[in-house]
Scaffold this motif. Structure first.
Motif: not given
Length: 280
Positions: A13-35, A58-63
């Motif tokens: 948003s123009a107010e926060t200008k937070t860069l948001v990113f994600s990743a395909i869930p190719d491993q369990d979520q605990a590993q991804l959150m840590k990384r 899901s991969y589709a959700a990332a896309i």
């Protein structure tokens, strides 16, 4: 906790200008959150703007999140990156792991099959139960299916009495180790890291074949980020990724370093996906 895209409004948003990113869930979520929690902290410090990692289920959700500007940066696999960039004008692959230029898939088998490691494609997998990873995975579906079709001349449904899609590479390994499927295809990096950590019972499951190399994972960024964060922001993100030297951050992927990437690096992935009918 994985956020639903239906309730997530993560666009900058123009107010926060937070860069948001994600990743395909190719491993369990605990590993991804840590990384990726550590990556968010690193990027925020390097870029001087708030950076947030948001998991998807899901991969589709990332896309979809990338297409809808709910995320502006993503760690995609080869196929998911191609799909996402086709949907977002001027989006670019900006960095890849050094190892991602020559990625491979491992075919793994439960020891009850009697299948042994081979340099040639293991034709004896025909007639066995088989699991891929996610339906949208490059290493867990696209490339193994390509070689199955190319060598055996039939579709997986025609060759295997049961065909599964585990959802991620860690799950594929677990299913084959348990004997739920006799053979599976998995990301070699996930396999090697799991074996090194003692998380695989190699008395029950082992690698029987590896594919020829192909390009895979990469960081992709939307083409409109400069309009939000200022001229040159895309280049700054790219340089922050290329300059990442913290071994703990790199080991979490695991990658030795990040190098430049370009959309053209993934033309072979696009061509292969079209050839086997995963893209029009």
């Amino acid at each position: 906790m994985v956020l639903s895209l239906a309730t997530f409004s993560g666009a900058a948003s123009a107010e926060t200008k937070t860069l948001v990113f994600s990743a395909i869930p190719d491993q369990d979520q605990a590993q991804l959150m840590k990384r990726f929690g550590k990556i968010a902290t690193y990027l925020s410090k390097e870029l001087g703007v708030p950076v947030k990692y948001v998991p998807v289920n899901s991969y589709a959700a990332a896309i979809t999140a990338f297409r809808n500007d709910q995320i502006q940066l993503a760690w995609f696999g080869g196929l998911s990156g191609v799909r996402a960039r086709l949907l977002v004008p001027d989006s670019q692959a900006i960095a890849q792991g050094y190892e991602d230029t020559e990625f491979v898939t491992y075919f793994i088998a439960h020891h009850s099959t009697g299948l042994q490691p081979t340099e040639e494609f293991p034709k004896a997998i025909a007639g066995k139960t088989f699991t891929f990873g996610s339906k949208g995975s490059t290493s867990g579906r696209l490339m193994p299916e390509y070689y199955i079709r190319d060598v055996l001349g039939k579709t997986p449904k025609e060759l295997f009495p049961s065909v599964g899609f585990s959802g991620n590479h860690s799950r594929t390994i677990a299913l084959v180790e348990a004997g739920s499927y006799q053979v599976g295809a998995t990301n070699y990096k996930v396999w090697e890291k799991a074996v090194a950590a003692g998380k695989v019972d190699t008395s029950k499951v082992s690698v029987i074949w590896k594919t020829p190399t192909y390009p895979d994972y990469q960081w992709s960024i939307r083409g409109d980020v400069d309009a939000v964060w200022g001229e040159g922001f895309k280049e700054r993100v790219k340089q922050a990724l290329l300059n990442m030297e913290d071994k703990a951050l790199l080991d979490a992927f695991p990658r030795s370093r990040f190098i430049e990437a370009d959309n053209s690096d993934y033309q072979a992935i696009l061509d292969t996906a079209k050839e086997i009918g995963l893209l029009d």
